[in-house]
Design a protein around this motif. Structure first.
Motif, PDB file in Angstrom:
ATOM      1  N   THR A  14       0.833  -1.209   0.000  1.00  0.00           N
ATOM      2  CA  THR A  14       0.000   0.000   0.000  1.00  0.00           C
ATOM      3  C   THR A  14       0.866   1.256   0.000  1.00  0.00           C
ATOM      4  OG1 THR A  14      -1.674  -1.243   1.217  1.00  0.00           O
ATOM      5  CG2 THR A  14      -1.939   1.136   1.131  1.00  0.00           C
ATOM      6  N   VAL A  15       1.974   1.237   0.727  1.00  0.00           N
ATOM      7  CA  VAL A  15       2.883   2.388   0.730  1.00  0.00           C
ATOM      8  C   VAL A  15       3.485   2.565  -0.665  1.00  0.00           C
ATOM      9  CG1 VAL A  15       5.102   3.232   1.604  1.00  0.00           C
ATOM     10  CG2 VAL A  15       3.393   2.339   3.178  1.00  0.00           C
ATOM     11  N   ILE A  16       3.863   1.477  -1.309  1.00  0.00           N
ATOM     12  CA  ILE A  16       4.410   1.574  -2.669  1.00  0.00           C
ATOM     13  C   ILE A  16       3.359   2.122  -3.624  1.00  0.00           C
ATOM     14  CG2 ILE A  16       5.235   0.198  -4.616  1.00  0.00           C
ATOM     15  CD1 ILE A  16       6.647  -1.582  -2.510  1.00  0.00           C
ATOM     16  N   LEU A  17       2.123   1.655  -3.501  1.00  0.00           N
ATOM     17  CA  LEU A  17       1.047   2.186  -4.342  1.00  0.00           C
ATOM     18  C   LEU A  17       0.821   3.663  -4.075  1.00  0.00           C
ATOM     19  CD1 LEU A  17      -1.174   1.516  -6.406  1.00  0.00           C
ATOM     20  CD2 LEU A  17      -2.668   0.987  -4.470  1.00  0.00           C
ATOM     21  N   GLU A  18       0.945   4.057  -2.807  1.00  0.00           N
ATOM     22  CA  GLU A  18       0.779   5.476  -2.448  1.00  0.00           C
ATOM     23  C   GLU A  18       1.852   6.333  -3.112  1.00  0.00           C
ATOM     24  OE1 GLU A  18       1.491   9.150  -0.524  1.00  0.00           O
ATOM     25  OE2 GLU A  18       2.812   7.458  -0.201  1.00  0.00           O
ATOM     26  N   LEU A  19       3.046   5.809  -3.265  1.00  0.00           N
ATOM     27  CA  LEU A  19       4.109   6.570  -3.928  1.00  0.00           C
ATOM     28  C   LEU A  19       3.770   6.845  -5.385  1.00  0.00           C
ATOM     29  CD1 LEU A  19       7.254   4.816  -2.443  1.00  0.00           C
ATOM     30  CD2 LEU A  19       6.402   7.094  -1.926  1.00  0.00           C
ATOM     31  N   VAL A  21       0.564   6.978  -6.601  1.00  0.00           N
ATOM     32  CA  VAL A  21      -0.671   7.762  -6.685  1.00  0.00           C
ATOM     33  C   VAL A  21      -0.471   9.165  -6.129  1.00  0.00           C
ATOM     34  CG1 VAL A  21      -3.077   7.861  -5.938  1.00  0.00           C
ATOM     35  CG2 VAL A  21      -2.086   5.691  -6.608  1.00  0.00           C
ATOM     36  N   GLY A  22       0.273   9.295  -5.036  1.00  0.00           N
ATOM     37  CA  GLY A  22       0.551  10.613  -4.473  1.00  0.00           C
ATOM     38  C   GLY A  22      -0.513  11.130  -3.530  1.00  0.00           C
ATOM     39  N   THR A  23      -1.278  10.254  -2.909  1.00  0.00           N
ATOM     40  CA  THR A  23      -2.283  10.695  -1.956  1.00  0.00           C
ATOM     41  C   THR A  23      -1.909  10.182  -0.568  1.00  0.00           C
ATOM     42  OG1 THR A  23      -4.593  10.562  -1.318  1.00  0.00           O
ATOM     43  CG2 THR A  23      -3.733   8.704  -2.514  1.00  0.00           C
ATOM     44  N   PHE A  24      -2.187  10.962   0.450  1.00  0.00           N
ATOM     45  CA  PHE A  24      -1.868  10.549   1.807  1.00  0.00           C
ATOM     46  C   PHE A  24      -2.887   9.561   2.364  1.00  0.00           C
ATOM     47  CE2 PHE A  24       0.560  14.629   2.046  1.00  0.00           C
ATOM     48  CZ  PHE A  24       1.785  14.028   2.215  1.00  0.00           C
ATOM     49  N   TYR A  25      -4.040   9.437   1.713  1.00  0.00           N
ATOM     50  CA  TYR A  25      -5.075   8.548   2.226  1.00  0.00           C
ATOM     51  C   TYR A  25      -4.628   7.087   2.182  1.00  0.00           C
ATOM     52  CZ  TYR A  25      -8.122  12.536   2.487  1.00  0.00           C
ATOM     53  OH  TYR A  25      -8.656  13.738   2.821  1.00  0.00           O
ATOM     54  N   LEU A  26      -3.915   6.690   1.141  1.00  0.00           N
ATOM     55  CA  LEU A  26      -3.402   5.323   1.093  1.00  0.00           C
ATOM     56  C   LEU A  26      -2.359   5.097   2.183  1.00  0.00           C
ATOM     57  CD1 LEU A  26      -3.098   4.538  -2.707  1.00  0.00           C
ATOM     58  CD2 LEU A  26      -4.652   3.531  -1.057  1.00  0.00           C
ATOM     59  N   LEU A  27      -1.639   6.128   2.530  1.00  0.00           N
ATOM     60  CA  LEU A  27      -0.676   6.012   3.624  1.00  0.00           C
ATOM     61  C   LEU A  27      -1.393   5.770   4.948  1.00  0.00           C
ATOM     62  CD1 LEU A  27       2.355   6.153   4.115  1.00  0.00           C
ATOM     63  CD2 LEU A  27       2.089   8.586   4.536  1.00  0.00           C
ATOM     64  N   ILE A  29      -4.262   4.195   5.261  1.00  0.00           N
ATOM     65  CA  ILE A  29      -4.707   2.804   5.197  1.00  0.00           C
ATOM     66  C   ILE A  29      -3.532   1.877   5.501  1.00  0.00           C
ATOM     67  CG2 ILE A  29      -5.706   1.038   3.693  1.00  0.00           C
ATOM     68  CD1 ILE A  29      -7.627   3.303   4.568  1.00  0.00           C
ATOM     69  N   ALA A  30      -2.339   2.230   5.009  1.00  0.00           N
ATOM     70  CA  ALA A  30      -1.153   1.420   5.309  1.00  0.00           C
ATOM     71  C   ALA A  30      -0.853   1.430   6.812  1.00  0.00           C
ATOM     72  CB  ALA A  30       0.041   1.953   4.522  1.00  0.00           C
ATOM     73  N   ILE A  31      -1.087   2.535   7.471  1.00  0.00           N
ATOM     74  CA  ILE A  31      -0.906   2.587   8.926  1.00  0.00           C
ATOM     75  C   ILE A  31      -1.885   1.624   9.598  1.00  0.00           C
ATOM     76  CG2 ILE A  31      -1.202   4.060  10.958  1.00  0.00           C
ATOM     77  CD1 ILE A  31      -0.079   6.371   9.253  1.00  0.00           C
ATOM     78  N   GLY A  32      -3.119   1.590   9.114  1.00  0.00           N
ATOM     79  CA  GLY A  32      -4.098   0.642   9.648  1.00  0.00           C
ATOM     80  C   GLY A  32      -3.669  -0.799   9.416  1.00  0.00           C
ATOM     81  N   LEU A  33      -3.136  -1.085   8.238  1.00  0.00           N
ATOM     82  CA  LEU A  33      -2.656  -2.440   7.961  1.00  0.00           C
ATOM     83  C   LEU A  33      -1.490  -2.809   8.861  1.00  0.00           C
ATOM     84  CD1 LEU A  33      -2.872  -2.413   4.064  1.00  0.00           C
ATOM     85  CD2 LEU A  33      -4.309  -3.718   5.631  1.00  0.00           C
ATOM     86  N   ALA A  34      -0.600  -1.878   9.108  1.00  0.00           N
ATOM     87  CA  ALA A  34       0.516  -2.128  10.025  1.00  0.00           C
ATOM     88  C   ALA A  34      -0.007  -2.366  11.438  1.00  0.00           C
ATOM     89  CB  ALA A  34       1.494  -0.959   9.994  1.00  0.00           C
TER      90      ALA A  34
END
Length: 140
Positions: A14-19, A21-27, A29-34
């Motif tokens: 998800t962090v790689i996908l966020e890089l 896309v460029g949105t902080f919202y995926l980041l 979600i990645a925090i939630g996954l962590a």
């Protein structure tokens, strides 16, 4: 592989996908996954891991939305933005008006000048409020 490694792999993807896309919202979600991975590491069951991941992801997303980074910023048009065009806010001297229009020398060139709505066309010093092409829109 253990449950926690799946959670962390999903967070990394998800962090790689966020890089890309460029949105902080995926980041967020990645925090939630962590956090789900952390719950798995502590030995919680799959249902509780999913609940922790969902709650932390939603809380992080809501926190981002309420921060100054999540709010939609009011856009200023480039022709009116002094950060884009340094001439906005400068002063020009208009010697004579003809039907709310004039021609003045400004920065070594001849410019067409229009009076902003609501202004009175009298000779004098005016402030540049907007630039449209080669026209200066001025107000007193």
């Amino acid at each position: 592989m253990n449950d926690w490694s799946y959670w962390l792999a999903a967070a990394g993807a998800t962090v790689i996908l966020e890089l890309f896309v460029g949105t902080f919202y995926l980041l967020m979600i990645a925090i939630g996954l962590a956090a789900g991975g952390g719950a798995a590491l502590l030995g919680f069951g799959p249902a509780l891991q999913l609940l922790v991941a969902a709650l932390v992801g939603v809380a992080a997303t809501v926190a981002l939305r309420r921060s100054r980074y999540g709010r939609a910023q009011q856009r200023v048009q480039a022709e009116r933005d002094p950060n884009v065009n340094l001439d906005i806010g400068q002063t020009v001297h208009v010697p004579a008006w003809q039907d709310n229009a004039a021609r003045v020398m400004y920065r070594g060139a001849l410019w067409d000048v229009e009076l902003a709505p609501g202004g009175t066309a009298v000779p004098g010093a005016y402030t540049i409020r907007e630039i449209r092409g080669s026209r200066l829109i001025v107000a007193a």
